[in-house]
Design a protein around this motif. Structure first.
Motif, PDB file in Angstrom:
ATOM      1  N   THR A 199       0.826  -1.211   0.000  1.00 16.15           N
ATOM      2  CA  THR A 199       0.000   0.000   0.000  1.00 16.15           C
ATOM      3  C   THR A 199       0.863   1.265   0.000  1.00 16.15           C
ATOM      4  O   THR A 199       0.473   2.290  -0.567  1.00 16.15           O
ATOM      5  CB  THR A 199      -0.927   0.009   1.232  1.00 16.15           C
ATOM      6  OG1 THR A 199      -0.144  -0.190   2.423  1.00 16.15           O
ATOM      7  CG2 THR A 199      -1.959  -1.095   1.139  1.00 16.15           C
TER       8      THR A 199
ATOM      9  N   SER B  28       1.946   3.040  -3.369  1.00 18.92           N
ATOM     10  CA  SER B  28       1.066   3.970  -4.086  1.00 18.92           C
ATOM     11  C   SER B  28       1.488   5.423  -3.894  1.00 18.92           C
ATOM     12  O   SER B  28       1.038   6.311  -4.624  1.00 18.92           O
ATOM     13  CB  SER B  28      -0.384   3.783  -3.623  1.00 18.92           C
ATOM     14  OG  SER B  28      -0.495   4.016  -2.225  1.00 18.92           O
ATOM     15  N   ARG B  29       2.351   5.690  -2.911  1.00 19.62           N
ATOM     16  CA  ARG B  29       2.835   7.058  -2.697  1.00 19.62           C
ATOM     17  C   ARG B  29       3.960   7.441  -3.660  1.00 19.62           C
ATOM     18  O   ARG B  29       4.254   8.622  -3.822  1.00 19.62           O
ATOM     19  CB  ARG B  29       3.354   7.203  -1.263  1.00 19.62           C
ATOM     20  CG  ARG B  29       2.272   7.220  -0.194  1.00 19.62           C
ATOM     21  CD  ARG B  29       2.905   7.348   1.182  1.00 19.62           C
ATOM     22  NE  ARG B  29       1.917   7.625   2.213  1.00 19.62           N
ATOM     23  CZ  ARG B  29       2.204   7.765   3.509  1.00 19.62           C
ATOM     24  NH1 ARG B  29       3.481   7.655   3.898  1.00 19.62           N
ATOM     25  NH2 ARG B  29       1.275   8.011   4.384  1.00 19.62           N
TER      26      ARG B  29
ATOM     27  N   SER C  11      -4.949  11.910  -3.687  1.00 17.85           N
ATOM     28  CA  SER C  11      -5.893  10.845  -4.063  1.00 17.85           C
ATOM     29  C   SER C  11      -7.073  10.821  -3.108  1.00 17.85           C
ATOM     30  O   SER C  11      -7.562   9.738  -2.754  1.00 17.85           O
ATOM     31  CB  SER C  11      -5.179   9.487  -4.044  1.00 17.85           C
ATOM     32  OG  SER C  11      -4.697   9.196  -2.740  1.00 17.85           O
ATOM     33  N   GLN C  12      -7.511  11.997  -2.662  1.00 22.14           N
ATOM     34  CA  GLN C  12      -8.625  12.118  -1.713  1.00 22.14           C
ATOM     35  C   GLN C  12      -8.341  11.341  -0.424  1.00 22.14           C
ATOM     36  O   GLN C  12      -9.229  10.770   0.190  1.00 22.14           O
ATOM     37  CB  GLN C  12      -9.929  11.627  -2.352  1.00 22.14           C
ATOM     38  CG  GLN C  12     -10.311  12.404  -3.594  1.00 22.14           C
ATOM     39  CD  GLN C  12     -11.511  11.811  -4.299  1.00 22.14           C
ATOM     40  OE1 GLN C  12     -11.686  10.591  -4.286  1.00 22.14           O
ATOM     41  NE2 GLN C  12     -12.316  12.656  -4.911  1.00 22.14           N
ATOM     42  N   LEU C  13      -7.062  11.299  -0.044  1.00 21.87           N
ATOM     43  CA  LEU C  13      -6.591  10.604   1.161  1.00 21.87           C
ATOM     44  C   LEU C  13      -6.840   9.095   1.117  1.00 21.87           C
ATOM     45  O   LEU C  13      -6.778   8.410   2.148  1.00 21.87           O
ATOM     46  CB  LEU C  13      -7.238  11.194   2.424  1.00 21.87           C
ATOM     47  CG  LEU C  13      -6.954  12.678   2.696  1.00 21.87           C
ATOM     48  CD1 LEU C  13      -7.684  13.127   3.956  1.00 21.87           C
ATOM     49  CD2 LEU C  13      -5.460  12.925   2.832  1.00 21.87           C
ATOM     50  N   ASN C  14      -7.129   8.581  -0.066  1.00 23.43           N
ATOM     51  CA  ASN C  14      -7.391   7.145  -0.202  1.00 23.43           C
ATOM     52  C   ASN C  14      -6.161   6.319   0.177  1.00 23.43           C
ATOM     53  O   ASN C  14      -6.254   5.352   0.939  1.00 23.43           O
ATOM     54  CB  ASN C  14      -7.820   6.851  -1.644  1.00 23.43           C
ATOM     55  CG  ASN C  14      -8.175   5.390  -1.826  1.00 23.43           C
ATOM     56  OD1 ASN C  14      -8.899   4.814  -1.034  1.00 23.43           O
ATOM     57  ND2 ASN C  14      -7.641   4.787  -2.873  1.00 23.43           N
ATOM     58  N   ASN C  15      -4.991   6.709  -0.358  1.00 21.69           N
ATOM     59  CA  ASN C  15      -3.759   5.978  -0.044  1.00 21.69           C
ATOM     60  C   ASN C  15      -3.410   6.089   1.436  1.00 21.69           C
ATOM     61  O   ASN C  15      -2.948   5.122   2.051  1.00 21.69           O
ATOM     62  CB  ASN C  15      -2.598   6.512  -0.889  1.00 21.69           C
ATOM     63  CG  ASN C  15      -2.809   6.248  -2.365  1.00 21.69           C
ATOM     64  OD1 ASN C  15      -3.534   5.338  -2.741  1.00 21.69           O
ATOM     65  ND2 ASN C  15      -2.182   7.062  -3.210  1.00 21.69           N
ATOM     66  N   HIS C  16      -3.638   7.252   1.998  1.00 22.56           N
ATOM     67  CA  HIS C  16      -3.316   7.477   3.406  1.00 22.56           C
ATOM     68  C   HIS C  16      -4.093   6.512   4.303  1.00 22.56           C
ATOM     69  O   HIS C  16      -3.528   5.853   5.194  1.00 22.56           O
ATOM     70  CB  HIS C  16      -3.639   8.931   3.782  1.00 22.56           C
ATOM     71  CG  HIS C  16      -3.528   9.215   5.244  1.00 22.56           C
ATOM     72  ND1 HIS C  16      -2.318   9.377   5.890  1.00 22.56           N
ATOM     73  CD2 HIS C  16      -4.502   9.358   6.205  1.00 22.56           C
ATOM     74  CE1 HIS C  16      -2.532   9.606   7.165  1.00 22.56           C
ATOM     75  NE2 HIS C  16      -3.841   9.612   7.383  1.00 22.56           N
ATOM     76  N   PHE C  17      -5.402   6.406   4.058  1.00 23.26           N
ATOM     77  CA  PHE C  17      -6.227   5.551   4.908  1.00 23.26           C
ATOM     78  C   PHE C  17      -5.990   4.063   4.622  1.00 23.26           C
ATOM     79  O   PHE C  17      -6.138   3.228   5.515  1.00 23.26           O
ATOM     80  CB  PHE C  17      -7.703   5.900   4.729  1.00 23.26           C
ATOM     81  CG  PHE C  17      -8.080   7.213   5.366  1.00 23.26           C
ATOM     82  CD1 PHE C  17      -7.978   7.389   6.744  1.00 23.26           C
ATOM     83  CD2 PHE C  17      -8.512   8.276   4.587  1.00 23.26           C
ATOM     84  CE1 PHE C  17      -8.311   8.598   7.329  1.00 23.26           C
ATOM     85  CE2 PHE C  17      -8.849   9.480   5.174  1.00 23.26           C
ATOM     86  CZ  PHE C  17      -8.741   9.640   6.550  1.00 23.26           C
ATOM     87  N   LYS C  18      -5.611   3.722   3.400  1.00 24.38           N
ATOM     88  CA  LYS C  18      -5.288   2.317   3.097  1.00 24.38           C
ATOM     89  C   LYS C  18      -4.038   1.876   3.863  1.00 24.38           C
ATOM     90  O   LYS C  18      -3.967   0.742   4.345  1.00 24.38           O
ATOM     91  CB  LYS C  18      -5.068   2.148   1.593  1.00 24.38           C
ATOM     92  CG  LYS C  18      -6.352   1.993   0.797  1.00 24.38           C
ATOM     93  CD  LYS C  18      -6.070   1.645  -0.639  1.00 24.38           C
ATOM     94  CE  LYS C  18      -7.363   1.367  -1.387  1.00 24.38           C
ATOM     95  NZ  LYS C  18      -7.114   0.989  -2.803  1.00 24.38           N
TER      96      LYS C  18
ATOM     97  N   GLU D 271      -5.038   1.400   7.449  1.00 27.64           N
ATOM     98  CA  GLU D 271      -5.806   0.151   7.569  1.00 27.64           C
ATOM     99  C   GLU D 271      -4.891  -1.072   7.530  1.00 27.64           C
ATOM    100  O   GLU D 271      -5.055  -2.015   8.318  1.00 27.64           O
ATOM    101  CB  GLU D 271      -6.835   0.078   6.438  1.00 27.64           C
ATOM    102  CG  GLU D 271      -7.685  -1.178   6.463  1.00 27.64           C
ATOM    103  CD  GLU D 271      -8.615  -1.259   5.273  1.00 27.64           C
ATOM    104  OE1 GLU D 271      -9.217  -2.322   5.059  1.00 27.64           O
ATOM    105  OE2 GLU D 271      -8.739  -0.261   4.535  1.00 27.64           O
TER     106      GLU D 271
END
Length: 442
Positions: free
Chosen positions: A276, A279-280, A325-332, A335
């Motif tokens: 994950t 993705s950054r 990415s709408q903080l999608n990568n951050h929260f993934k 998680e």
């Protein structure tokens, strides 16, 4: 008449031999071999292994460049663009375009490398699940196998009891006819015999159902007759839980598929954090393109000349930078870290559970050993007591009621001894199974 009797005896002997030969004899090892070959759940698990292997190979191919080719044709009527001159013409013509392109990922945050590692863990996980299913099948068959052996011996004991009651009934009948006993004494023995016959019928039904379970485990035809062979007798010994329980637990943890499954899931969860995080990072790719065109609007150049004249090729590099990415990568990533922490806890929970199960198995084996020793003594004393009272009864020095009490004590002691013996067989085999990862009915 003698010749006829010999003929019928020979015929009956042949029929008996054919029935016995049609019966399939199986040891515990035979049952395990057949079950591991025929069990449908195990077959599905092996299919899952193959799927995971294909997925691993597929993940490795992502390190290779991709190559695509395309061909298109165009029919034009009226005004159109001449592919040779790039000018407008007003005539009917045909054109053909060919293109070959290739792209290669130079860097994507090691996403493909991590994906290969995850796929390897997935394959290892499926292999471990297959081993877990094998272990569960082995334990289930061992339990049913022991039940069958126990019932076979109990049934033999029931038949001996009925023979004994029949003989006692004959003795009482003679004494009644001679006027030494009341008719009520005959009823007591008949009641005892009827109870023993009912017990025999119930045990035979239980044996039939357990044999049916064995056949289903082995995926054998239901009409096939099987006979299970008892393992050789052995000298039992007590397991020293104080000196080697830690070693047994540690070895079992490293061998038991249930624990290994949790450990592999933990390793997968750790790799997923790196996956994950990739993705950054930016993605760097190279692209190569080769194309050409042919048209029948130019009668002065043949196909080869047009293809060579219109040939074009190029090499390009692209850089894709993730900005938001709408903080999608951050929260993934958050998680995936929590999933890893959870998987570590589950691994420890499984190890604790396994430790408890193993120690309990050792305690059960030792308790079974103590029970077996006590049952042997109880059986010996009750047998001697019954034999002595039976002699007294035949000599007329004991009543039927007193004899039946002694006989029931002997029957119970015999039943407890048979149960204790096979319980000890099973419990000690379970301990050895956890210790060596091999189940042997010894």
């Amino acid at each position: 008449m003698k010749g006829k009797n010999k003929f019928w005896c020979s015929l009956l002997g042949l029929l008996f031999c054919s029935i016995v030969s049609a019966q399939r004899t199986l040891t515990f090892e035979d049952c395990i071999i057949i079950a591991l070959k025929n069990n449908l759940t195990l077959k599905n698990s092996r299919i899952s292994e193959k799927i995971a292997n294909y997925q691993l190979n597929n993940s490795k191919t992502k390190l290779l460049p991709s190559i695509d080719a395309s061909v298109s044709n165009n029919y034009s009527w009226g005004r159109g663009v001449d592919p040779n001159t790039n000018s407008y013409i007003n005539q009917q013509f045909k054109s053909y375009n060919g293109n070959i392109g290739s792209s290669f990922i130079l860097f994507n945050g090691f996403s493909n490398i991590t994906g290969i590692k995850i796929a390897k863990q997935e394959l290892e996980l499926n292999k471990t699940i297959t081993q877990k299913i094998k272990n569960e099948i082995t334990i289930d068959i061992a339990s049913k196998f022991i039940n069958v052996l126990f019932l076979q011996e109990i049934i033999k004991s029931n038949e001996d009891q009925i023979k004994s009651s029949t003989r006692q009934l004959e003795i009482i009948q003679i004494k009644f006819e001679q006027g030494y006993l009341l008719e009520s004494e005959i009823f007591k023995i008949k009641s005892q015999k009827a109870s023993e016959e009912l017990t025999l019928i119930n045990n035979k039904n239980l044996l039939s159902m357990n044999l049916l379970d064995i056949k289903q485990f082995l995926n054998l035809p239901l009409e096939e007759e099987i006979l299970l062979i008892s393992p050789q007798e052995k000298l039992f010994s007590k397991i020293d839980i104080q000196s080697n329980n830690i070693t047994i637990v540690e070895n079992a943890a490293s061998l038991n598929p249930g624990y290994l499954i949790m450990k592999i899931n933990e390793q997968k969860a750790k790799l997923n954090i790196a996956y994950t995080k990739s993705s950054r990072y930016p993605t760097v790719a190279s692209n190569f393109n080769l194309s050409s065109t042919y048209s029948n609007s130019n009668p002065f150049q043949n196909f080869n000349d047009q293809v060579n004249n219109n040939l074009s090729y190029g090499l390009s590099f692209s850089l894709l930078i993730p900005i938001f990415s709408q903080l999608n990568n951050h929260f993934k990533i958050k998680e995936s870290k929590l999933i890893y922490e959870k998987s570590k806890n589950e691994t420890q929970i499984e190890k604790n559970r396994l430790s408890k199960v193993i120690i309990q198995a050792i305690n059960d084996a030792n308790a079974s050993f103590t029970k077996y020793e006590a049952s042997v003594l109880s059986y010996d004393f009750s047998k001697k007591s019954y034999e002595a009272d039976l002699l007294k009864f035949e000599l007329g020095k004991m009543s039927v009621s007193e004899l039946l009490i002694t006989k029931n004590n002997f029957v119970n002691a015999q039943s407890q001894l048979i149960q204790a013996k096979y319980e000890l067989h099973y419990n000690q085999s379970v301990v050895n199974f956890y210790r060596d990862n091999v189940f042997r009915l010894e």
